[in-house]
Each structure stands twice: as C-alpha cells, then as structure tokens.
Design a protein around this motif. Structure first.
Motif, PDB file in Angstrom:
ATOM      1  N   GLY A 264      46.939  27.142  65.793  1.00  0.00           N
ATOM      2  CA  GLY A 264      45.505  27.253  65.563  1.00  0.00           C
ATOM      3  C   GLY A 264      44.682  27.300  66.833  1.00  0.00           C
ATOM      4  N   GLY A 265      43.421  27.769  66.686  1.00  0.00           N
ATOM      5  CA  GLY A 265      42.517  27.791  67.819  1.00  0.00           C
ATOM      6  C   GLY A 265      42.164  26.380  68.255  1.00  0.00           C
ATOM      7  N   ASN A 266      41.859  25.511  67.297  1.00  0.00           N
ATOM      8  CA  ASN A 266      41.752  24.080  67.559  1.00  0.00           C
ATOM      9  C   ASN A 266      43.177  23.551  67.506  1.00  0.00           C
ATOM     10  N   THR A 267      43.890  23.739  68.610  1.00  0.00           N
ATOM     11  CA  THR A 267      45.342  23.615  68.581  1.00  0.00           C
ATOM     12  C   THR A 267      45.825  22.208  68.252  1.00  0.00           C
ATOM     13  N   SER A 268      46.946  22.158  67.579  1.00  0.00           N
ATOM     14  CA  SER A 268      47.596  20.881  67.313  1.00  0.00           C
ATOM     15  C   SER A 268      48.442  20.434  68.495  1.00  0.00           C
ATOM     16  N   ALA A 269      48.528  21.267  69.527  1.00  0.00           N
ATOM     17  CA  ALA A 269      49.355  20.962  70.696  1.00  0.00           C
ATOM     18  C   ALA A 269      48.851  19.716  71.407  1.00  0.00           C
ATOM     19  N   GLN A 270      49.783  18.843  71.747  1.00  0.00           N
ATOM     20  CA  GLN A 270      49.477  17.689  72.585  1.00  0.00           C
ATOM     21  C   GLN A 270      50.272  17.847  73.873  1.00  0.00           C
ATOM     22  N   ALA A 284      50.653  35.397  71.858  1.00  0.00           N
ATOM     23  CA  ALA A 284      50.952  36.680  72.514  1.00  0.00           C
ATOM     24  C   ALA A 284      51.799  37.597  71.628  1.00  0.00           C
ATOM     25  N   PRO A 285      52.863  37.115  70.978  1.00  0.00           N
ATOM     26  CA  PRO A 285      53.635  38.009  70.090  1.00  0.00           C
ATOM     27  C   PRO A 285      52.818  38.553  68.916  1.00  0.00           C
ATOM     28  N   THR A 286      51.901  37.744  68.373  1.00  0.00           N
ATOM     29  CA  THR A 286      51.066  38.241  67.277  1.00  0.00           C
ATOM     30  C   THR A 286      50.165  39.366  67.764  1.00  0.00           C
ATOM     31  N   PHE A 287      49.572  39.177  68.936  1.00  0.00           N
ATOM     32  CA  PHE A 287      48.714  40.225  69.480  1.00  0.00           C
ATOM     33  C   PHE A 287      49.544  41.458  69.855  1.00  0.00           C
ATOM     34  N   GLN A 288      50.767  41.243  70.329  1.00  0.00           N
ATOM     35  CA  GLN A 288      51.663  42.367  70.621  1.00  0.00           C
ATOM     36  C   GLN A 288      51.953  43.162  69.348  1.00  0.00           C
ATOM     37  N   PRO A 380      52.033  42.797  57.667  1.00  0.00           N
ATOM     38  CA  PRO A 380      51.380  41.490  57.492  1.00  0.00           C
ATOM     39  C   PRO A 380      51.610  40.542  58.672  1.00  0.00           C
ATOM     40  N   ASP A 381      52.702  40.744  59.423  1.00  0.00           N
ATOM     41  CA  ASP A 381      52.988  39.884  60.571  1.00  0.00           C
ATOM     42  C   ASP A 381      51.931  40.006  61.667  1.00  0.00           C
ATOM     43  N   ALA A 382      51.099  41.043  61.589  1.00  0.00           N
ATOM     44  CA  ALA A 382      50.033  41.202  62.577  1.00  0.00           C
ATOM     45  C   ALA A 382      48.879  40.232  62.323  1.00  0.00           C
ATOM     46  N   LEU A 390      42.593  52.929  60.719  1.00  0.00           N
ATOM     47  CA  LEU A 390      43.145  52.652  62.039  1.00  0.00           C
ATOM     48  C   LEU A 390      42.097  52.037  62.958  1.00  0.00           C
ATOM     49  N   LEU A 391      40.896  52.620  62.979  1.00  0.00           N
ATOM     50  CA  LEU A 391      39.864  52.107  63.873  1.00  0.00           C
ATOM     51  C   LEU A 391      39.431  50.705  63.464  1.00  0.00           C
ATOM     52  N   SER A 392      39.341  50.467  62.166  1.00  0.00           N
ATOM     53  CA  SER A 392      38.967  49.143  61.685  1.00  0.00           C
ATOM     54  C   SER A 392      40.032  48.110  62.050  1.00  0.00           C
ATOM     55  N   PHE A 393      41.291  48.516  61.962  1.00  0.00           N
ATOM     56  CA  PHE A 393      42.378  47.602  62.310  1.00  0.00           C
ATOM     57  C   PHE A 393      42.320  47.237  63.791  1.00  0.00           C
ATOM     58  N   SER A 394      42.106  48.238  64.645  1.00  0.00           N
ATOM     59  CA  SER A 394      42.059  47.972  66.083  1.00  0.00           C
ATOM     60  C   SER A 394      40.870  47.083  66.442  1.00  0.00           C
ATOM     61  N   THR A 395      39.762  47.274  65.733  1.00  0.00           N
ATOM     62  CA  THR A 395      38.594  46.430  65.968  1.00  0.00           C
ATOM     63  C   THR A 395      38.847  45.009  65.477  1.00  0.00           C
ATOM     64  N   SER A 396      39.534  44.893  64.352  1.00  0.00           N
ATOM     65  CA  SER A 396      39.865  43.572  63.811  1.00  0.00           C
ATOM     66  C   SER A 396      40.805  42.818  64.737  1.00  0.00           C
ATOM     67  N   SER A 397      41.626  43.550  65.473  1.00  0.00           N
ATOM     68  CA  SER A 397      42.520  42.913  66.440  1.00  0.00           C
ATOM     69  C   SER A 397      41.712  42.195  67.513  1.00  0.00           C
ATOM     70  N   VAL A 398      40.686  42.874  68.017  1.00  0.00           N
ATOM     71  CA  VAL A 398      39.799  42.245  68.989  1.00  0.00           C
ATOM     72  C   VAL A 398      39.079  41.061  68.342  1.00  0.00           C
ATOM     73  N   GLY A 399      38.650  41.226  67.096  1.00  0.00           N
ATOM     74  CA  GLY A 399      37.982  40.147  66.383  1.00  0.00           C
ATOM     75  C   GLY A 399      38.886  38.940  66.192  1.00  0.00           C
ATOM     76  N   TRP A 400      40.165  39.195  65.926  1.00  0.00           N
ATOM     77  CA  TRP A 400      41.135  38.100  65.770  1.00  0.00           C
ATOM     78  C   TRP A 400      41.233  37.288  67.050  1.00  0.00           C
ATOM     79  N   LEU A 401      41.347  37.980  68.170  1.00  0.00           N
ATOM     80  CA  LEU A 401      41.439  37.288  69.457  1.00  0.00           C
ATOM     81  C   LEU A 401      40.156  36.523  69.754  1.00  0.00           C
ATOM     82  N   GLU A 402      39.023  37.164  69.484  1.00  0.00           N
ATOM     83  CA  GLU A 402      37.745  36.514  69.783  1.00  0.00           C
ATOM     84  C   GLU A 402      37.530  35.295  68.889  1.00  0.00           C
TER      85      GLU A 402
END
Length: 470
Positions: A264-270, A284-288, A380-382, A390-402
């Motif tokens: 998660g963005g509010n990561t559970s990592a300690q 990184a693999p998800t964005f790849q 779905p793994d993306a 296609l254009l909406s998907f590429s834009t959503s990729s940026v939205g996912w990262l943001e």
C-alpha cells in the motif's frame, strides 16, 4: 549529637556531594548527546545520615517501545516515498512530460491529422517521429525501472550487512548489561549504547524488545520472527546483479523466515528492508506490467491483419512476455534514416493496401485512429482497468503511480509527525536539562558549604576541649 557522630555525618555528606557532583558533571558533559539518558544519584537513609546507594538512569519503557515502532514505520514510509518519487522523475516530474501517455496522446492527434490529409508526406514523417518518441519513452522508462529495482536490491544487501553488524554489536552490550546487572555493577553506559543500537536496528527492520532476567533483552521482528535471543540470528540475502522484467529478486531471510514486503501507499513496511522489497517486488513490477501492456496495445493498434506493423516487438518471442516495453521499436520500413519510407504507414507496411497508389488513400489511417478509440482488454495483473482504450489505459497508469505516491506522501507526513512527538516525549524524560543540572550544582555547593561549616564547628569544639583539659 556526639562529636564523632557529627564528623561521620560531615564525612558522609562530603562523600555524597562528591558522588552527586560527578553524576551531575557527567550529565552536563553529555547534554548534547542524543543517545545519553540522564543519571541521578539516589540517596537512602543510613546510620550516619543519607548516603548514595545507586546511580539511576532516566528511562520510560513504554515511550521507548513507541519510539522504536515510530522509527520503523517512518523509515519504511520514507524509503517507499523515495522510490515512488524516483519513478515519477523517470517520466519528467510534476507534469509527466516524457511519460508514454504524453507521447501517445501526441501520436493520436497527429495520426488523426495525417488521416485527414493523407497526401501530406510531412505529416507522415511527423507521425513516424511521434511513434519513435513513444517507443523511446517505453524503452527508457522500462530500463530506468529495472535500474531502480537493481538499486533497491543493492540497498537491501547493504541493509542486511548493516543489520548483521548491529546485531553482533548489540550482543556485546547486551552481555555487559546482563552480567553487570547480575553482579550489581553500574551498567548505565552499556544501556545507553544498547538503546542506541536498538534505534538503529529499528530503522532497518521492525523490532520488538522483550525484557528478561537481569535486564537481558530478546528481539523479535514485527511479524514475530526471532532476531536476537542470547545470540544474533542469521540474516541472509543473496543479491541479484542484473534485473530485467523477467528476473525476480531473492528473499531476505531472518533465522530462515522470509521478510514480508510492505503493501500500500500508506505502507505496512516497518524498516527499510520491507519497503525496499515492496519497491523491488511489487511497485516496480506492477508498473512494468503496465508499460508492457501499453507496448502490447500500440503493437495491436497498428498491426496489419494480425501482423506487426508500425511497432514491432523486436525479437521478443511473444508480445505477452515480460519486458516488451524495453524492446519495442518502430518498424525500420517507415523510418527514412534507416532506408524506409513513411508513406508505407498510409499504403501498407507488410502488404500494399493502396493498390491504386492514391495520394488520398486513408483507409489504413482511419482504421488506426478507430482502433485508438476502441476498447481493448488488458491484463488484470497491471492493477488498473482491464477493459478500456489504449490512451485511457496509459493515462490510468500515470494516475495509479500518482495515487500511490500521494498516499505515501500523506502517510509520510503523518508518520514523521508521530515520530517527532514520540521522540520529544522520550527526550522530556531522558534528556539532560542544563538549567536543572546547573541548579543542582548550586544546591550541592550549598551542601558542601554546610558540611564544611559542620567540620569547622567540630574542630573548634575539639580544640576548646583540648585547651580546657590542659
């Protein structure tokens, strides 16, 4: 009070003042040391008056545990945010001006212009140039992403090495505390060093400390794995030298148990290790995967009868294989500098569709523009839409990262604020106040003067007694 009792009281007072002054002086000398806990000389009543029985170290176990937890969470959050920020910079920063989605939008617009004026050769050159920009953006972003994974892997290796060193050093001071406590000697300096090591360990991995007999500590990770119990447990990791989209990194093992990556963005990592694993193995693999799906999409949009056209997979066995974004390129048959002709985009690359060599032929171009607006299926793994354009998907990729970066930023601020408050509360208990110590020195000075006057009075009495005795 007899003269001998008075002398014993004065001697006891001198001894107490000396010990208290030594403790106060040590406090003042370490006032700027964040790893030093204030000492206090504890007095108890004895036959000759008060006496120093122990030097007590300021501490608060509850605040210390909360501080360790806050350090772990803040460290993990900062590590994740740094990785996400680096991913954003791969695509130009705030405006994502060199993101694949930006170049795709430009390609779509110029393709539509070319479809409206298919006789304009300059427009064909522009579309091919835009296609090259799309391919280059996918290539460079994919390569930068794998470099980020390699850097995360190297940082994990460094963190594991440092963790093993800290655990080895922790054993040294834990043994001093345990043996010193059992023998009844002063172990405060060793406790300071042990707490310092604990805070450093908690920045690398979430840790819970359990106090046992004779102040001995056992350490467990946030998920319950034994990290230290009398002796350090082995923390092992085998780094990976080269990363591609098809290469997975190795696990970090603590006492044979894998460390879990954050989520998660509010990561559970300690701690940094779990956050680095999250970057390397999930973010990184998800964005790849998203980049690969964009690459697959543009190949399909510009295919000719199921055969690769404007974009080619450049030798990759299948367009569904990982790493397509790193190898996709524009077909050299339409690149003038490579001996091709951009008009083939209009007339056909693999076969001649414009059989009449008509300058106004636009069937293929209109088909491409229609395909740009047609819904496609995505993996779905993306982790974003599975059916969209296609254009909406590429834009959503940026939205996912943001979106994940924004969540990480907010959580980072919150965890940093909590850490600040926790450290402030702990310092209020353990830190040295120069004002208090200097005031205590003044009190000790007055005690010394009072004892000196008592000794002088006793001396005068003895002298008078001897004089009277002749």
């Amino acid at each position: 009070m007899s003269l001998s009792a008075a002398m014993k009281t004065a001697q006891s007072s001198f001894s107490n003042v000396g010990l208290q002054s030594a403790v106060t002086s040590k406090n003042i000398a370490n006032a700027s040391n964040p790893n030093y806990a204030r000492r206090a000389a504890i007095l108890a009543t004895a036959t000759s008056g008060a006496t120093v029985v122990e030097t007590q170290r300021a501490q608060n176990e509850a605040l210390l545990k909360q501080n360790l937890l806050s350090i772990s969470k803040s460290s993990g959050q900062d590590t994740l945010l740094a990785g996400l920020t680096q991913m954003k910079m791969m695509m130009g920063g705030e405006d994502y001006e060199i993101a694949p989605s930006t170049y795709l939008a430009k390609l779509r617009d110029n393709l539509q212009t070319f479809a409206d004026k298919p006789s304009e050769i300059s427009l064909a050159e522009t579309v091919v140039s835009d296609a090259i920009d799309v391919a280059n953006s996918l290539n460079s972003t994919s390569n930068a992403l794998q470099k980020l994974r390699a850097e995360a892997d190297a940082d994990i290796d460094t963190a594991v090495t440092e963790l093993n060193r800290l655990l080895s050093e922790f054993k040294t001071y834990n043994d001093k505390v345990r043996l010193g406590t059992a023998a009844g000697t002063d172990v405060n300096d060793a406790l300071d060093q042990r707490d310092k090591l604990l805070t450093e360990i908690s920045g690398i991995v979430g840790v819970t400390a359990v106090n046992r007999t004779h102040n001995d500590l056992a350490l467990y990770t946030s998920d319950g794995t034994v990290l230290f119990e009398t002796v350090p447990r082995t923390v092992s990791f085998q780094p990976t030298t080269t990363f591609t989209a098809a290469v997975d990194g190795n696990q970090v093992l603590i006492d044979g148990v894998p460390v879990q990556a954050g989520a998660g963005g509010n990561t559970s990592a300690q701690g940094t290790i779990a956050a680095l694993l999250q970057i390397r193995d999930y973010v990184a693999p998800t964005f790849q995967k998203q980049l690969d799906e964009v690459a697959r999409g543009v190949i399909e949009v510009f295919s000719e009868g199921g055969v690769e056209g404007l974009f080619i997979s450049n030798g990759l066995p299948a367009v569904t294989d990982p790493g397509l974004a790193a190898v996709i390129r524009v077909n050299p048959d339409v690149i003038s500098s490579e001996g091709g002709s951009p008009t083939k985009l209009r007339d056909g690359i693999n076969a001649v569709y414009n059989t009449g060599n008509n300058a106004s032929f636009s069937d293929l171009l209109n088909g491409y523009t229609s395909a740009f607006e047609a819904p496609m299926s995505f993996d779905p793994d993306a982790s974003i839409e599975t059916t969209t354009t296609l254009l909406s998907f590429s834009t959503s990729s940026v939205g996912w990262l943001e979106e994940i970066r924004r969540a990480a930023t907010t959580a980072g601020d919150d965890k940093a604020a909590l850490l600040g408050r926790t450290q402030e509360a702990l310092l209020n208990v353990t830190a040295v106040s120069l004002d208090e110590e200097l005031a205590l020195l003044l009190d000790l000075e007055q005690s010394y003067k009072a004892s000196a006057k008592l000794v002088a009075a006793v001396d005068e009495m003895i002298a008078a007694l001897l004089q009277a005795a002749g």
